[in-house]
Write a protein that holds these residues in place. Structure first.
Motif, mmCIF file in Angstrom:
data_model
loop_
_atom_site.group_PDB
_atom_site.id
_atom_site.type_symbol
_atom_site.label_atom_id
_atom_site.label_comp_id
_atom_site.label_asym_id
_atom_site.label_seq_id
_atom_site.Cartn_x
_atom_site.Cartn_y
_atom_site.Cartn_z
ATOM 1 N N LEU B 312 0.873 -1.286 0.026
ATOM 2 C CA LEU B 312 -0.030 -0.164 0.072
ATOM 3 C C LEU B 312 0.877 1.083 -0.079
ATOM 4 O O LEU B 312 0.320 2.242 -0.481
ATOM 5 N N GLN B 313 2.211 1.123 0.284
ATOM 6 C CA GLN B 313 3.043 2.276 0.399
ATOM 7 C C GLN B 313 3.134 2.720 -1.075
ATOM 8 O O GLN B 313 3.712 3.856 -1.352
ATOM 9 N N MET B 314 2.968 1.992 -1.977
ATOM 10 C CA MET B 314 3.241 2.207 -3.270
ATOM 11 C C MET B 314 2.006 2.904 -4.120
ATOM 12 O O MET B 314 2.129 3.366 -5.541
ATOM 13 N N HIS B 315 0.981 3.193 -3.416
ATOM 14 C CA HIS B 315 -0.170 3.836 -3.957
ATOM 15 C C HIS B 315 0.460 5.374 -4.093
ATOM 16 O O HIS B 315 1.001 5.881 -3.341
ATOM 17 N N LYS B 334 7.687 1.713 9.154
ATOM 18 C CA LYS B 334 8.234 0.985 8.147
ATOM 19 C C LYS B 334 7.713 0.970 6.769
ATOM 20 O O LYS B 334 7.751 0.216 5.958
ATOM 21 N N LYS B 335 7.077 2.257 6.655
ATOM 22 C CA LYS B 335 6.283 2.500 5.334
ATOM 23 C C LYS B 335 7.268 2.241 4.160
ATOM 24 O O LYS B 335 6.636 1.647 3.120
ATOM 25 N N PHE B 336 8.092 2.941 4.148
ATOM 26 C CA PHE B 336 9.159 2.879 2.993
ATOM 27 C C PHE B 336 10.401 1.972 3.333
ATOM 28 O O PHE B 336 11.655 2.357 2.666
ATOM 29 N N LEU B 337 10.281 0.825 3.998
ATOM 30 C CA LEU B 337 11.677 0.166 4.181
ATOM 31 C C LEU B 337 11.257 -1.295 3.582
ATOM 32 O O LEU B 337 9.893 -1.482 3.565
ATOM 33 N N ASP B 338 12.238 -1.755 2.885
ATOM 34 C CA ASP B 338 12.055 -3.205 2.325
ATOM 35 C C ASP B 338 12.124 -4.242 3.485
ATOM 36 O O ASP B 338 12.200 -3.904 4.719
ATOM 37 N N ALA B 339 12.165 -5.448 3.068
ATOM 38 C CA ALA B 339 12.046 -6.646 4.035
ATOM 39 C C ALA B 339 13.390 -6.686 5.022
ATOM 40 O O ALA B 339 13.435 -6.926 5.995
ATOM 41 N N GLY B 341 14.891 -3.830 5.960
ATOM 42 C CA GLY B 341 14.990 -2.538 6.453
ATOM 43 C C GLY B 341 15.544 -1.494 5.762
ATOM 44 O O GLY B 341 15.989 -0.419 6.400
ATOM 45 N N LYS B 342 15.942 -1.539 4.367
ATOM 46 C CA LYS B 342 16.518 -0.720 3.708
ATOM 47 C C LYS B 342 15.461 0.403 3.025
ATOM 48 O O LYS B 342 14.477 -0.006 2.574
ATOM 49 N N TYR B 343 15.724 1.783 3.102
ATOM 50 C CA TYR B 343 14.692 2.644 2.385
ATOM 51 C C TYR B 343 14.694 2.432 0.983
ATOM 52 O O TYR B 343 15.614 2.404 0.223
ATOM 53 N N ILE B 344 13.496 2.437 0.709
ATOM 54 C CA ILE B 344 13.124 2.027 -0.869
ATOM 55 C C ILE B 344 12.811 3.235 -1.569
ATOM 56 O O ILE B 344 12.423 3.213 -2.982
ATOM 57 N N GLY B 345 12.725 4.455 -1.040
ATOM 58 C CA GLY B 345 12.147 5.906 -1.672
ATOM 59 C C GLY B 345 10.692 5.868 -1.783
ATOM 60 O O GLY B 345 9.995 4.781 -1.204
ATOM 61 N N GLN B 346 10.132 6.975 -2.060
ATOM 62 C CA GLN B 346 8.835 7.000 -2.035
ATOM 63 C C GLN B 346 8.090 8.021 -2.890
ATOM 64 O O GLN B 346 8.829 8.646 -3.593
ATOM 65 N N PRO B 347 6.635 7.737 -3.320
ATOM 66 C CA PRO B 347 5.942 8.456 -4.344
ATOM 67 C C PRO B 347 6.026 10.029 -4.313
ATOM 68 O O PRO B 347 6.053 10.303 -2.974
ATOM 69 N N MET B 348 6.317 10.809 -5.196
ATOM 70 C CA MET B 348 6.409 12.263 -5.341
ATOM 71 C C MET B 348 4.971 12.617 -4.690
ATOM 72 O O MET B 348 3.939 11.985 -4.988
#
Lengths: 356, 355
Positions: B312-315, B334-339, B341-348
């Protein structure tokens, strides 16, 4: 003028009338009064056809039961031989007569056959967007007549009168999508008449009629249309309903376009009434094929001489009358029945003459 | 109409949905835009419902996007579809389970064509054999994944942890649904409720405690139609269709929108950002957008799945306000962390609004 006693010299000639609706009974009465032997075959339990389901007739809102009872009484007085619950299975030429075979397997020969097989109402479930058969409070014009008639349940909703009722015109008529390009003719004025009846019975109820255009062709129809607007405040909206959906409380939400105002319309109604059109009776179409009768584009019987002898068919000795030839009102069906009876008499006279 | 006739009429609008043993075919685009949906579907079927599903890595795109854009010819797509069916038969399955509404339409259209024009079936068999030496069987049952979720909606509710309720007010969540055009508008008898009474999503919403919001443009296309969307210069047209729908439903203040088609869900979600950038408009309260969920994500929330595992964080439109309404137990940090615990970036975010 025909001298009826000429037929009474020998055994009276016998005519089969198929269908004991308004046209069939009117024809049978005319023939019987002229001394012709008549047997009327009716697949239903009682005579009267669709008139039996109707509460009141346009344009005067005269009770349908009065007209029906009068017809039935005359038929009884004239001792018309009425064979109810008897479906005609086949009509076949046999020498210079016609053999009629019933669903019970009985066979009889007649000198002429008059088909007054009527119509069937359009199945409103085919217009899926209106939700007939799915939503509880979507009914047809025929269903409304039954609700308004004697012993009917009316339009009361949970013990209260309806707040708003909408009518949709041209359901199954003038509609290429369902394969019916023709106008069923009587639905417009039926919708106006029913709208007034709803207002009469439930004065606080708002009544909306969604229409393409209103065809008020008969005497008194236009006046009734004016009365609906001026006296009863019925609202006529030019636009077709695109979608109906049922709300949680059972009301029906409509989406339509008001094409005169040029804007979309939404309305929530307690009842949605579909003014269903007339279709040719399926059984009659089967006969038409097997007997070589002509039908028009819409599937109703058509005459090779539609202007001067509209009751004739392509088969000498078989005649048609009433709504099996196309949508017709009650007076038109009566007239057609009587006119067809005269054509039958002419035919029988010629046949009698030829036989001498 | 008598009640028994009414039941009969409604029966005519039902479809036969296979009960078990599914051969799963995925969507081309969903794993990009709603990356947890298909994983959630497989997990729900296997773990919650105990069903057997075969997720075959060998199957390909159905090429529906190319077909609808006049790039892939009919005999080609028939052969591609035949290959999927061949893989299915080889794996020992007879029930096709389709993740994508476009593909669902394609499988129904092609099997329909084969039924009514058997010469095309014979030709397809020949083409497939020449190309791959494969043979195939036509599936006994073709179901869309939303059909299966609809079928098991009560089971999902029974083992669920959440209802679709606004916990602050106690009222049901108000949910607008959008059914993809290719689900039942092409072959109405292939969808639950047909084209006019689609029940597939409303059945889920009602079973899980939500309230269905009706809105004037409910049955309008989202605008995704491939031909216009693929040509960049034409994108104003699909965008204007989505805008028409959003404008129509916004006054009814829905808490969320649920879709059963990958393209529709993407359009309803992403275009809210686009409209925000172009016009500074949003359709939800407080300058926010209206969250858009897939039905698997919605089922996943009912079952208590971790929203970030659901993706849902990819919406584009933030779903956290919805989670708060539901009083959902989750870890915002933990919204923008991968499995790992690494930050994956977020939608603009759009410049003019929050979304």
């Amino acid at each position: 003028m025909y001298q009826h006693n000429q037929y009474q010299k020998g055994k009276p000639q016998q005519v089969a009338v198929v269908g004991a609706g308004v046209a069939g009974l009117s024809a049978a009465l005319t023939l019987k009064k002229q001394g012709i032997g008549v047997v009327v075959f009716e697949k239903g339990e009682t005579p009267g056809g669709h008139l039996q389901q109707w509460h009141a007739l346009f344009p005067d809102r005269e009770p349908a039961a009065g007209v029906l009872n009068q017809l039935k009484q005359e038929a009884s007085e004239q001792k018309i031989s009425l064979r109810t619950q008897t479906e005609v299975a086949a009509v076949t030429p046999s020498g210079n007569k016609f053999r009629i075979e019933t669903s019970q397997g009985e066979q009889n020969e007649f000198d002429a056959v008059l088909l007054a097989t009527g119509f069937q109402l359009f199945d409103a479930a085919r217009k899926e967007e209106y939700g007939y058969g799915i939503y509880q409070r979507v009914i047809t014009s025929a269903g409304l007549e039954q609700r308004l008639g004697h012993g009917g349940t009316g339009l009361t909703v949970n013990g209260r009168p309806p707040h708003r009722v909408a009518f949709v015109h041209c359901v199954g008529s003038r509609d290429e999508k369902v394969g019916n390009h023709y106008c069923s003719k009587v639905c417009c004025v039926t919708g106006v008449k029913q709208a007034i009846t709803v207002k009469e019975r439930y004065p606080q109820c708002e009544v909306l009629n969604f229409y393409m255009d209103l065809r008020m062709f008969g005497t008194g129809y236009e006046e009734l249309y004016r009365e609906a607007q001026e006296k009863w405040g019925v609202m006529f909206i030019r636009g077709r309903v695109s979608e109906a959906s049922q709300m949680h409380d059972g009301t029906i939400q409509l989406k339509a376009e008001d094409t005169l105002m040029g804007r979309p319309v939404r309305a929530t109604v307690d009842w949605l009434v579909l003014l269903v059109g007339m279709e040719p009776e399926k059984r009659a179409q089967q006969w038409a094929r097997s007997l070589g009768l002509q039908t028009g584009q819409a599937g109703f019987f058509s005459s090779p001489e539609k202007f001067l002898h509209p009751s004739l068919t392509a088969v000498n000795g078989i005649f048609t009358a009433g709504a099996c030839t196309g949508p017709a009102s009650i007076p038109e069906s009566v007239n057609q029945g009587r006119a067809a009876a005269l054509s039958v008499l002419e035919f029988l006279a010629e046949k009698d003459e030829a036989g001498k | 109409m008598k009640p028994d006739n009414q039941q009969q009429t409604w029966q005519n609008y039902q479809k036969n949905i296979a009960d078990d043993h599914y051969y799963y075919v995925r969507s081309c685009i969903r794993q990009t835009f709603f990356p947890g949906s298909e994983a959630a579907m497989l997990s729900i079927l296997r773990n919650q419902l105990g069903r057997d599903v075969f997720d075959d890595p060998r199957h390909t795109s159905c090429t529906g996007i190319g077909y609808h854009s006049d790039i892939v010819p009919l005999p080609t797509i028939m052969t591609v579809v035949a290959r999927q069916f061949s893989l299915m038969a080889e794996a020992g399955y007879k029930n096709l389970l389709v993740s994508c509404v476009t593909s669902f339409g394609i499988y129904n259209e092609i099997t329909h064509l084969w039924e009514h024009h058997p010469e095309t079936l014979a030709k397809t068999r020949e083409h497939l054999y020449k190309a791959t030496k494969r043979e195939f069987d036509i599936p006994e049952n073709i179901a869309h994944t939303s059909d299966v979720v609809y079928k098991f909606r009560q089971d999902i509710f029974s083992s669920g942890r959440y209802t679709l309720t606004d916990q602050l007010t106690g009222f049901p969540l108000r949910i607008a649904e959008h059914v993809g055009c290719h689900y039942a508008k092409i072959f109405p008898n292939k969808g639950v409720g047909g084209a006019e009474f689609p029940k597939v999503l409303t059945g889920m919403i009602e079973a899980w405690g939500g309230e269905v919001v009706d809105y004037p443009e409910r049955r309008h296309c989202c605008g995704f139609g491939f031909r216009q969307y693929l040509v960049r210069e034409n994108r104003g047209y699909p965008l204007s269709n989505t805008r028409k729908k959003l404008e129509s439903l916004a006054p009814f203040k829905p808490d969320l929108i649920v879709c059963n088609c990958p393209g529709c869900a993407m359009f309803m979600d992403k275009w809210q950002y686009t409209i925000g950038e172009m016009e500074g408009r949003t359709f939800g309260p407080d300058g926010r957008g209206i969250p858009v969920l897939t039905y698997e994500e919605l089922a996943g929330l009912v079952l208590g799945y971790d929203p970030w595992e659901l993706g849902l964080q990819m919406h584009q439109v933030d779903v956290e306000p919805l989670l708060k309404k539901m009083d959902y137990s989750y870890s915002p940090e933990k919204k923008f962390l991968d499995a790992d615990g690494k930050y994956i970036g977020q939608p603009m975010m759009a410049e003019n609004c929050i979304l």
